[in-house]
Enzyme design. Structure first.
Site, PDB file in Angstrom:
ATOM      1  N   ILE A  12       0.823  -1.220   0.000  1.00  0.00           N
ATOM      2  CA  ILE A  12       0.000   0.000   0.000  1.00  0.00           C
ATOM      3  C   ILE A  12       0.857   1.271   0.000  1.00  0.00           C
ATOM      4  O   ILE A  12       0.352   2.371   0.181  1.00  0.00           O
ATOM      5  CB  ILE A  12      -0.993   0.010   1.179  1.00  0.00           C
ATOM      6  CG1 ILE A  12      -0.263  -0.023   2.535  1.00  0.00           C
ATOM      7  CG2 ILE A  12      -1.979  -1.148   1.071  1.00  0.00           C
ATOM      8  CD1 ILE A  12      -1.185   0.202   3.727  1.00  0.00           C
ATOM      9  N   GLY A  13       2.180   1.094  -0.177  1.00  0.00           N
ATOM     10  CA  GLY A  13       3.040   2.269  -0.351  1.00  0.00           C
ATOM     11  C   GLY A  13       3.722   2.778   0.901  1.00  0.00           C
ATOM     12  O   GLY A  13       4.087   3.952   0.969  1.00  0.00           O
ATOM     13  N   GLY A  14       3.931   1.898   1.879  1.00  0.00           N
ATOM     14  CA  GLY A  14       4.616   2.315   3.108  1.00  0.00           C
ATOM     15  C   GLY A  14       6.020   2.838   2.854  1.00  0.00           C
ATOM     16  O   GLY A  14       6.438   3.845   3.438  1.00  0.00           O
ATOM     17  N   ASP A  33       3.947  -4.783  -7.529  1.00  0.00           N
ATOM     18  CA  ASP A  33       3.308  -5.720  -6.599  1.00  0.00           C
ATOM     19  C   ASP A  33       2.289  -6.546  -7.375  1.00  0.00           C
ATOM     20  O   ASP A  33       1.724  -6.078  -8.368  1.00  0.00           O
ATOM     21  CB  ASP A  33       2.619  -4.979  -5.447  1.00  0.00           C
ATOM     22  CG  ASP A  33       2.465  -5.859  -4.214  1.00  0.00           C
ATOM     23  OD1 ASP A  33       3.101  -5.572  -3.187  1.00  0.00           O
ATOM     24  OD2 ASP A  33       1.707  -6.849  -4.265  1.00  0.00           O
ATOM     25  N   ILE A  34       2.051  -7.761  -6.882  1.00  0.00           N
ATOM     26  CA  ILE A  34       1.123  -8.665  -7.576  1.00  0.00           C
ATOM     27  C   ILE A  34      -0.266  -8.640  -6.951  1.00  0.00           C
ATOM     28  O   ILE A  34      -1.219  -9.180  -7.504  1.00  0.00           O
ATOM     29  CB  ILE A  34       1.709 -10.103  -7.593  1.00  0.00           C
ATOM     30  CG1 ILE A  34       1.083 -10.927  -8.719  1.00  0.00           C
ATOM     31  CG2 ILE A  34       1.557 -10.778  -6.234  1.00  0.00           C
ATOM     32  CD1 ILE A  34       1.794 -12.222  -9.014  1.00  0.00           C
ATOM     33  N   SER A  75      10.185  -5.109   0.581  1.00  0.00           N
ATOM     34  CA  SER A  75       9.714  -5.846   1.750  1.00  0.00           C
ATOM     35  C   SER A  75       9.160  -7.184   1.262  1.00  0.00           C
ATOM     36  O   SER A  75       7.953  -7.342   1.094  1.00  0.00           O
ATOM     37  CB  SER A  75       8.627  -5.029   2.464  1.00  0.00           C
ATOM     38  OG  SER A  75       8.171  -5.698   3.609  1.00  0.00           O
ATOM     39  N   CYS A  78       7.025 -12.372   4.109  1.00  0.00           N
ATOM     40  CA  CYS A  78       7.652 -12.778   5.378  1.00  0.00           C
ATOM     41  C   CYS A  78       7.190 -14.157   5.859  1.00  0.00           C
ATOM     42  O   CYS A  78       7.810 -14.745   6.743  1.00  0.00           O
ATOM     43  CB  CYS A  78       7.362 -11.737   6.462  1.00  0.00           C
ATOM     44  SG  CYS A  78       5.613 -11.586   6.866  1.00  0.00           S
ATOM     45  N   ASN A 316       0.193  -6.396   6.737  1.00  0.00           N
ATOM     46  CA  ASN A 316       1.323  -6.727   5.859  1.00  0.00           C
ATOM     47  C   ASN A 316       2.224  -5.537   5.569  1.00  0.00           C
ATOM     48  O   ASN A 316       3.207  -5.668   4.841  1.00  0.00           O
ATOM     49  CB  ASN A 316       0.804  -7.277   4.520  1.00  0.00           C
ATOM     50  CG  ASN A 316       0.318  -8.705   4.634  1.00  0.00           C
ATOM     51  OD1 ASN A 316       0.800  -9.464   5.462  1.00  0.00           O
ATOM     52  ND2 ASN A 316      -0.656  -9.075   3.827  1.00  0.00           N
ATOM     53  N   SER A 317       1.888  -4.362   6.116  1.00  0.00           N
ATOM     54  CA  SER A 317       2.632  -3.160   5.760  1.00  0.00           C
ATOM     55  C   SER A 317       3.814  -2.909   6.704  1.00  0.00           C
ATOM     56  O   SER A 317       4.150  -3.739   7.544  1.00  0.00           O
ATOM     57  CB  SER A 317       1.692  -1.954   5.735  1.00  0.00           C
ATOM     58  OG  SER A 317       2.323  -0.868   5.079  1.00  0.00           O
TER      59      SER A 317
END
Length: 332
Positions: A12-14, A33-34, A75, A78, A316-317
């Site tokens: 989301i652009g963190g 991003d997928i 990122s 994880c 997830n950010s």
């Protein structure tokens, strides 16, 4: 010097927010991003950025070199390095795209700076060793960190692994050695209280439902005066334990009294639940979680994104403040 940045696993652009927050000169040349839902949120906030909805393994070295980027922010997934992901490490197919980037790094001679974020546990992985070996092979000097937002004055626990790297031909006064750093040299003081991020007149849909109130014994409850909160995960609002903190406007003494009375009843019973309903316990709203994760006030989530999707994306950010401080160090 103005930098050209490639943002991989852009979510989301963190990372984009962190770059802006850092005050460094440069632009995101491409974000990749997928996840289509994450991409719709990214596009909503950064409509001018070249956002690519594709698998990172489709990015050839030639394409990346054509963009003439000197910086990669990323990122990677994880899950392969977590308990829930069974610590599959390099045997997990979700590492394939990152292993691909590691594999082509020696061809990206235009890239001088790298910042990578992942979950705690990555530092003990085979993939980490492959990444570090490749950095050394490509003449990068690197520094690893395990940092929590609370160390930069943010009232939140979210321990994460970070690696910053830059080409060895660039003087880097910060480099500390091979040990993993757990505190930054700057003193950020104690975290501020949550009061400044708490919204007023929050919709009742954020109240904790009865079925979750039955598990109130495991709640981590925060107040306006709290200077801490637990890590918000993508399972927030779906499970009671270990997914993020709960908020109440009631004073601590009232909450304490409620627990004392509840202890005299069967856990999960009707009376037990009724006692906790009086506390008006609620979830932090997506906007509040964004603020805790240090996204700018101007950032917002599109109205067509469901609550479940919002919390999954936020879980997830990255923490914007931590990344922005590391960027300042990387480009020191």
């Amino acid at each position: 010097m103005s930098h050209k940045i490639l943002e991989l696993y852009s979510g989301i652009g963190g990372m984009h927010c962190a770059w802006k927050e850092s005050g460094l000169d440069g632009e995101i040349v491409a974000a990749v991003d997928i996840n289509t839902v994450a991409n719709s949120v990214y596009k909503h906030n950064f409509p001018e950025t070249n956002l690519l909805n594709r698998n990172i393994q489709q990015l050839t070295p030639q394409v990346i070199k054509k963009w003439n980027v000197d910086t990669i922010l990323m990122s990677p997934p994880c899950q392969p390095f977590t308990r829930n992901g069974k610590y599959l490490d390099d045997n997990d197919p979700r590492t394939n795209s990152f292993l691909y980037i590691i594999g082509i790094l020696d061809q990206l001679d235009n890239v001088d700076y790298i910042l990578m974020e992942n979950v705690k546990g990555f530092e003990n992985s085979t993939v980490r060793n492959l990444f570090i070996d490749k950095l050394k092979e490509c003449n990068f000097i690197y520094q690893e960190f395990l940092l929590c937002p609370s160390t930069v004055g943010v009232p939140n626990s979210r321990l994460r692994y970070y690696c910053t790297a830059r080409r060895n031909n660039l003087t880097w006064p910060f480099k500390r050695g091979d040990e993993i750093i757990t505190r930054l040299p700057k003193d950020f003081g104690v975290p501020h209280s949550l009061e400044s991020i708490i919204e007023e007149d929050v919709d009742e849909k954020f109240l904790v439902p009865d079925k979750i109130l039955r598990c109130a014994k495991v709640f981590d409850i925060c107040y306006k005066t709290s200077k801490r909160s637990c890590c918000f995960t993508k399972a927030y609002t779906h499970y009671a334990d270990g997914t993020g903190s709960i908020f109440t406007d009631k004073p601590r003494e009232v909450v304490q009294k409620c627990y004392e009375e509840a202890n005299q009843n069967e856990i999960g019973s009707e009376k037990f639940v009724e006692l906790f309903k009086e506390l008006k316990l609620r979830y932090f709203t997506p906007k509040e979680v964004l603020m805790i994760m240090c996204f700018p006030k101007s950032y917002n989530l599109p109205t067509n994104i469901s609550m479940k999707q919002c919390y999954r994306l936020l879980g997830n950010s990255v923490n914007v403040k931590v990344i922005s401080e590391l960027l300042k160090i990387l480009f020191e």
